[in-house]
Write a protein that holds these residues in place. Sequence first.
Motif, PDB file in Angstrom:
ATOM      1  N   LEU A   6       9.194  -0.261  18.123  1.00 45.41           N
ATOM      2  CA  LEU A   6       8.366  -0.899  17.202  1.00 45.41           C
ATOM      3  C   LEU A   6       7.771   0.097  16.234  1.00 45.41           C
ATOM      4  O   LEU A   6       7.152   1.088  16.908  1.00 45.41           O
ATOM      5  N   PHE A   7       8.102  -0.034  14.881  1.00 45.18           N
ATOM      6  CA  PHE A   7       7.458   0.939  13.747  1.00 45.18           C
ATOM      7  C   PHE A   7       6.008   0.211  13.365  1.00 45.18           C
ATOM      8  O   PHE A   7       6.041  -1.041  13.144  1.00 45.18           O
ATOM      9  N   LYS A   8       5.162   1.073  13.519  1.00 41.78           N
ATOM     10  CA  LYS A   8       3.864   0.833  13.134  1.00 41.78           C
ATOM     11  C   LYS A   8       3.269   1.483  11.809  1.00 41.78           C
ATOM     12  O   LYS A   8       3.513   2.889  11.956  1.00 41.78           O
ATOM     13  N   PHE A   9       2.981   0.819  10.745  1.00 40.31           N
ATOM     14  CA  PHE A   9       2.652   1.697   9.534  1.00 40.31           C
ATOM     15  C   PHE A   9       1.186   1.181   9.228  1.00 40.31           C
ATOM     16  O   PHE A   9       0.940  -0.121   9.212  1.00 40.31           O
ATOM     17  N   ARG A  10       0.332   2.196   8.432  1.00 43.52           N
ATOM     18  CA  ARG A  10      -0.503   2.044   7.743  1.00 43.52           C
ATOM     19  C   ARG A  10      -0.418   2.410   6.355  1.00 43.52           C
ATOM     20  O   ARG A  10      -0.313   3.495   6.148  1.00 43.52           O
ATOM     21  N   LEU A  11      -0.558   1.475   5.436  1.00 43.92           N
ATOM     22  CA  LEU A  11      -0.282   2.025   3.807  1.00 43.92           C
ATOM     23  C   LEU A  11      -1.530   1.861   3.136  1.00 43.92           C
ATOM     24  O   LEU A  11      -2.260   0.916   3.289  1.00 43.92           O
ATOM     25  N   TYR A  12      -2.182   3.015   2.912  1.00 47.42           N
ATOM     26  CA  TYR A  12      -3.398   3.206   1.982  1.00 47.42           C
ATOM     27  C   TYR A  12      -3.050   3.004   0.578  1.00 47.42           C
ATOM     28  O   TYR A  12      -2.285   3.749   0.152  1.00 47.42           O
ATOM     29  N   VAL A  13      -3.703   2.100  -0.051  1.00 45.89           N
ATOM     30  CA  VAL A  13      -3.489   1.644  -1.454  1.00 45.89           C
ATOM     31  C   VAL A  13      -4.973   1.722  -2.167  1.00 45.89           C
ATOM     32  O   VAL A  13      -5.897   1.590  -1.640  1.00 45.89           O
ATOM     33  N   ALA A  14      -4.969   1.778  -3.509  1.00 50.09           N
ATOM     34  CA  ALA A  14      -6.011   1.669  -4.354  1.00 50.09           C
ATOM     35  C   ALA A  14      -5.859   0.384  -5.221  1.00 50.09           C
ATOM     36  O   ALA A  14      -5.393   0.532  -6.294  1.00 50.09           O
ATOM     37  N   GLY A  15      -6.187  -0.813  -4.720  1.00 51.51           N
ATOM     38  CA  GLY A  15      -6.199  -1.916  -5.289  1.00 51.51           C
ATOM     39  C   GLY A  15      -5.090  -2.492  -5.615  1.00 51.51           C
ATOM     40  O   GLY A  15      -3.933  -1.987  -4.848  1.00 51.51           O
ATOM     41  N   ARG A  38      11.204  -5.346  13.789  1.00 55.85           N
ATOM     42  CA  ARG A  38      10.601  -4.021  14.223  1.00 55.85           C
ATOM     43  C   ARG A  38       9.578  -3.294  13.711  1.00 55.85           C
ATOM     44  O   ARG A  38       9.416  -2.027  13.915  1.00 55.85           O
ATOM     45  N   HIS A  39       8.763  -3.946  13.029  1.00 57.98           N
ATOM     46  CA  HIS A  39       7.906  -3.301  12.111  1.00 57.98           C
ATOM     47  C   HIS A  39       6.791  -4.122  12.060  1.00 57.98           C
ATOM     48  O   HIS A  39       6.479  -5.273  12.047  1.00 57.98           O
ATOM     49  N   VAL A  65       0.901   6.146   6.534  1.00 60.03           N
ATOM     50  CA  VAL A  65       0.781   6.673   7.874  1.00 60.03           C
ATOM     51  C   VAL A  65       1.665   5.996   8.830  1.00 60.03           C
ATOM     52  O   VAL A  65       1.565   4.851   8.954  1.00 60.03           O
ATOM     53  N   ILE A  66       2.757   6.814   9.415  1.00 57.30           N
ATOM     54  CA  ILE A  66       3.342   6.293  10.463  1.00 57.30           C
ATOM     55  C   ILE A  66       2.932   6.294  11.833  1.00 57.30           C
ATOM     56  O   ILE A  66       2.674   7.543  12.216  1.00 57.30           O
ATOM     57  N   LEU A  67       2.544   5.455  12.412  1.00 56.89           N
ATOM     58  CA  LEU A  67       1.611   5.480  13.516  1.00 56.89           C
ATOM     59  C   LEU A  67       2.330   5.562  15.040  1.00 56.89           C
ATOM     60  O   LEU A  67       1.986   6.130  15.828  1.00 56.89           O
TER      61      LEU A  67
END
Length: 96
Positions: A6-15, A38-39, A65-67
């Motif tokens: 399982l791939f866990k992602f956190r995407l930081y955005v600005a609005g 799988r994500h 960020v790939i957690l």
Amino acid sequence: MSRPTLFKFRLYVAGDTLNSMQALANLTALCREYLPNRHHIEVVDLLREPKRALADGVLMTPTLVILAPSPARKIVGTLNQTQTVLRTLGLGTLVA
């Protein structure tokens, strides 16, 4: 039988800036094609949660960020270079 990674992602955005929306669209498309079922993607809007940027060491957006799987890694930008993103994920063999 082993379970798929399982791939866990956190995407930081600005609005809803253009670069942020492109990064989210590119990540979603990449996951749909190469990591179906799988994500998990968490989106953090730093305009709403600015303290998370400091706490998580994010200096610019968009930042992915790939957690998981380990080790944690970061990619900055719109994620439009699929081969580079896949290599960073350890999936470079999936793209010719």
